[in-house]
Write a protein that holds these residues in place. Structure first.
Motif, PDB file in Angstrom:
ATOM      1  N   SER A  26       0.807  -1.158  -0.154  1.00 46.74           N
ATOM      2  CA  SER A  26      -0.161   0.051   0.069  1.00 46.74           C
ATOM      3  C   SER A  26       0.957   1.307   0.112  1.00 46.74           C
ATOM      4  CB  SER A  26      -0.938  -0.006   1.327  1.00 46.74           C
ATOM      5  OG  SER A  26      -1.814  -1.162   0.987  1.00 46.74           O
ATOM      6  N   HIS A  27       1.775   1.189   0.684  1.00 42.33           N
ATOM      7  CA  HIS A  27       2.796   2.537   0.745  1.00 42.33           C
ATOM      8  C   HIS A  27       3.394   2.685  -0.612  1.00 42.33           C
ATOM      9  CE1 HIS A  27       5.415   5.174   2.816  1.00 42.33           C
ATOM     10  NE2 HIS A  27       6.682   4.766   2.188  1.00 42.33           N
ATOM     11  N   ILE A  28       3.818   1.695  -1.206  1.00 45.61           N
ATOM     12  CA  ILE A  28       4.422   1.814  -2.346  1.00 45.61           C
ATOM     13  C   ILE A  28       3.500   2.160  -3.375  1.00 45.61           C
ATOM     14  CG2 ILE A  28       5.736   0.540  -4.520  1.00 45.61           C
ATOM     15  CD1 ILE A  28       7.149  -1.231  -2.399  1.00 45.61           C
ATOM     16  N   LYS A  29       2.082   1.588  -3.513  1.00 44.30           N
ATOM     17  CA  LYS A  29       1.011   2.074  -4.470  1.00 44.30           C
ATOM     18  C   LYS A  29       1.034   3.846  -4.076  1.00 44.30           C
ATOM     19  CE  LYS A  29      -1.666  -2.019  -5.026  1.00 44.30           C
ATOM     20  NZ  LYS A  29      -2.876  -2.812  -4.629  1.00 44.30           N
ATOM     21  N   LEU A  30       0.969   4.236  -2.939  1.00 48.95           N
ATOM     22  CA  LEU A  30       0.826   5.346  -2.723  1.00 48.95           C
ATOM     23  C   LEU A  30       1.834   6.433  -3.374  1.00 48.95           C
ATOM     24  CD1 LEU A  30      -1.007   7.779  -1.456  1.00 48.95           C
ATOM     25  CD2 LEU A  30       0.459   7.307   0.639  1.00 48.95           C
ATOM     26  N   LEU A  31       3.261   5.808  -3.105  1.00 51.33           N
ATOM     27  CA  LEU A  31       4.231   6.695  -3.741  1.00 51.33           C
ATOM     28  C   LEU A  31       4.530   6.520  -5.340  1.00 51.33           C
ATOM     29  CD1 LEU A  31       7.100   5.418  -1.473  1.00 51.33           C
ATOM     30  CD2 LEU A  31       6.199   7.544  -1.394  1.00 51.33           C
ATOM     31  N   ARG A  32       3.756   5.531  -5.875  1.00 47.31           N
ATOM     32  CA  ARG A  32       3.914   5.485  -7.474  1.00 47.31           C
ATOM     33  C   ARG A  32       2.456   6.489  -7.761  1.00 47.31           C
ATOM     34  NH1 ARG A  32       2.168   0.226  -9.232  1.00 47.31           N
ATOM     35  NH2 ARG A  32       3.181   0.666 -11.283  1.00 47.31           N
ATOM     36  N   LYS A  34       1.900   9.176  -6.762  1.00 46.42           N
ATOM     37  CA  LYS A  34       2.371  10.513  -6.493  1.00 46.42           C
ATOM     38  C   LYS A  34       3.402  10.922  -7.508  1.00 46.42           C
ATOM     39  CE  LYS A  34       1.202  11.093  -1.581  1.00 46.42           C
ATOM     40  NZ  LYS A  34       1.480  11.334  -0.212  1.00 46.42           N
ATOM     41  N   ASN A  35       4.013   9.750  -7.797  1.00 48.87           N
ATOM     42  CA  ASN A  35       5.197  10.183  -8.909  1.00 48.87           C
ATOM     43  C   ASN A  35       5.459   8.864  -9.947  1.00 48.87           C
ATOM     44  OD1 ASN A  35       7.962  10.820  -9.939  1.00 48.87           O
ATOM     45  ND2 ASN A  35       8.292  12.078  -8.225  1.00 48.87           N
ATOM     46  N   ASN A  36       5.628   9.293 -11.100  1.00 51.77           N
ATOM     47  CA  ASN A  36       6.059   8.116 -12.404  1.00 51.77           C
ATOM     48  C   ASN A  36       7.412   7.800 -12.338  1.00 51.77           C
ATOM     49  OD1 ASN A  36       3.321   8.016 -12.999  1.00 51.77           O
ATOM     50  ND2 ASN A  36       3.357   9.530 -14.289  1.00 51.77           N
ATOM     51  N   LYS A  38      10.401   6.067 -11.344  1.00 51.43           N
ATOM     52  CA  LYS A  38      10.945   5.087 -10.419  1.00 51.43           C
ATOM     53  C   LYS A  38      11.895   5.285  -9.593  1.00 51.43           C
ATOM     54  CE  LYS A  38       7.509   3.216 -12.654  1.00 51.43           C
ATOM     55  NZ  LYS A  38       6.478   4.303 -13.206  1.00 51.43           N
ATOM     56  N   LYS A  39      12.986   6.001  -9.943  1.00 51.63           N
ATOM     57  CA  LYS A  39      14.111   6.369  -8.886  1.00 51.63           C
ATOM     58  C   LYS A  39      13.563   7.121  -7.734  1.00 51.63           C
ATOM     59  CE  LYS A  39      18.680   8.476  -8.682  1.00 51.63           C
ATOM     60  NZ  LYS A  39      18.397   8.703  -7.551  1.00 51.63           N
ATOM     61  N   ILE A  40      12.678   8.309  -7.950  1.00 56.79           N
ATOM     62  CA  ILE A  40      12.081   8.905  -6.996  1.00 56.79           C
ATOM     63  C   ILE A  40      11.277   8.086  -6.031  1.00 56.79           C
ATOM     64  CG2 ILE A  40      10.672  10.952  -6.326  1.00 56.79           C
ATOM     65  CD1 ILE A  40      11.518  12.403  -9.164  1.00 56.79           C
ATOM     66  N   VAL A  41      10.431   7.163  -6.560  1.00 50.46           N
ATOM     67  CA  VAL A  41       9.722   6.296  -5.726  1.00 50.46           C
ATOM     68  C   VAL A  41      10.697   5.406  -4.667  1.00 50.46           C
ATOM     69  CG1 VAL A  41       8.139   4.307  -5.777  1.00 50.46           C
ATOM     70  CG2 VAL A  41       7.689   6.141  -7.297  1.00 50.46           C
ATOM     71  N   MET A  42      11.555   4.797  -5.330  1.00 49.35           N
ATOM     72  CA  MET A  42      12.412   4.151  -4.417  1.00 49.35           C
ATOM     73  C   MET A  42      13.344   5.184  -3.722  1.00 49.35           C
ATOM     74  SD  MET A  42      11.842   1.146  -5.281  1.00 49.35           S
ATOM     75  CE  MET A  42      13.014   0.136  -4.405  1.00 49.35           C
ATOM     76  N   ASP A  43      13.722   6.306  -3.700  1.00 52.55           N
ATOM     77  CA  ASP A  43      14.293   7.180  -2.973  1.00 52.55           C
ATOM     78  C   ASP A  43      13.604   7.546  -1.856  1.00 52.55           C
ATOM     79  OD1 ASP A  43      16.891   7.233  -4.380  1.00 52.55           O
ATOM     80  OD2 ASP A  43      16.234   8.934  -5.365  1.00 52.55           O
ATOM     81  N   ILE A  68       9.720  -3.959  -9.574  1.00 51.00           N
ATOM     82  CA  ILE A  68       9.746  -4.584 -10.948  1.00 51.00           C
ATOM     83  C   ILE A  68       8.294  -4.081 -11.569  1.00 51.00           C
ATOM     84  CG2 ILE A  68       9.560  -6.592 -12.395  1.00 51.00           C
ATOM     85  CD1 ILE A  68      11.377  -7.981 -10.172  1.00 51.00           C
ATOM     86  N   GLU A  69       8.058  -3.380 -12.409  1.00 48.94           N
ATOM     87  CA  GLU A  69       6.881  -3.111 -13.020  1.00 48.94           C
ATOM     88  C   GLU A  69       6.177  -4.135 -13.841  1.00 48.94           C
ATOM     89  OE1 GLU A  69       5.244   0.049 -12.487  1.00 48.94           O
ATOM     90  OE2 GLU A  69       6.897   0.855 -11.353  1.00 48.94           O
ATOM     91  N   LEU A  70       4.824  -4.321 -13.828  1.00 48.83           N
ATOM     92  CA  LEU A  70       4.448  -5.303 -14.379  1.00 48.83           C
ATOM     93  C   LEU A  70       3.133  -4.792 -15.424  1.00 48.83           C
ATOM     94  CD1 LEU A  70       3.462  -7.943 -11.726  1.00 48.83           C
ATOM     95  CD2 LEU A  70       5.545  -8.153 -13.393  1.00 48.83           C
ATOM     96  N   PHE A  71       3.260  -5.142 -16.612  1.00 50.25           N
ATOM     97  CA  PHE A  71       2.170  -4.614 -17.690  1.00 50.25           C
ATOM     98  C   PHE A  71       1.366  -5.507 -17.803  1.00 50.25           C
ATOM     99  CE2 PHE A  71       6.460  -2.360 -17.837  1.00 50.25           C
ATOM    100  CZ  PHE A  71       5.970  -1.164 -17.722  1.00 50.25           C
TER     101      PHE A  71
END
Length: 71
Positions: A26-32, A34-36, A38-43, A68-71
């Motif tokens: 859920s935390h990662i979903k929220l970060l994603r 807010k920002n596309n 991926k480096k910023i998301v992980m930072d 890892i992004e899934l499409f």
């Protein structure tokens, strides 16, 4: 629903979420959301996970992860 990503991380990444892995998702979903970038998301994720003070019992371990992004 289908999965959008996989997070692989060492034990230090999961310390704060050991009792509930869904909170990490859920935390990662929220970060994603807010920002596309991926480096910023992980930072931001690592910044949220790392201890702010060495006296904290959680967040002082080594941390490495791959998103890892899934499409």
């Amino acid at each position: 629903s289908h999965d959008n990503f996989i997070i692989l991380g060492c034990d230090g990444v999961w310390e704060r979420y050991v009792a509930n892995n869904q909170k990490m998702v859920s935390h990662i979903k929220l970060l994603r959301e807010k920002n596309n970038d991926k480096k910023i998301v992980m930072d931001k994720l690592f910044n949220d996970l790392v201890a702010k003070d060495l006296k904290e019992l959680v967040g002082c371990d080594n941390m490495s992860a791959v998103l890892i992004e899934l499409f």
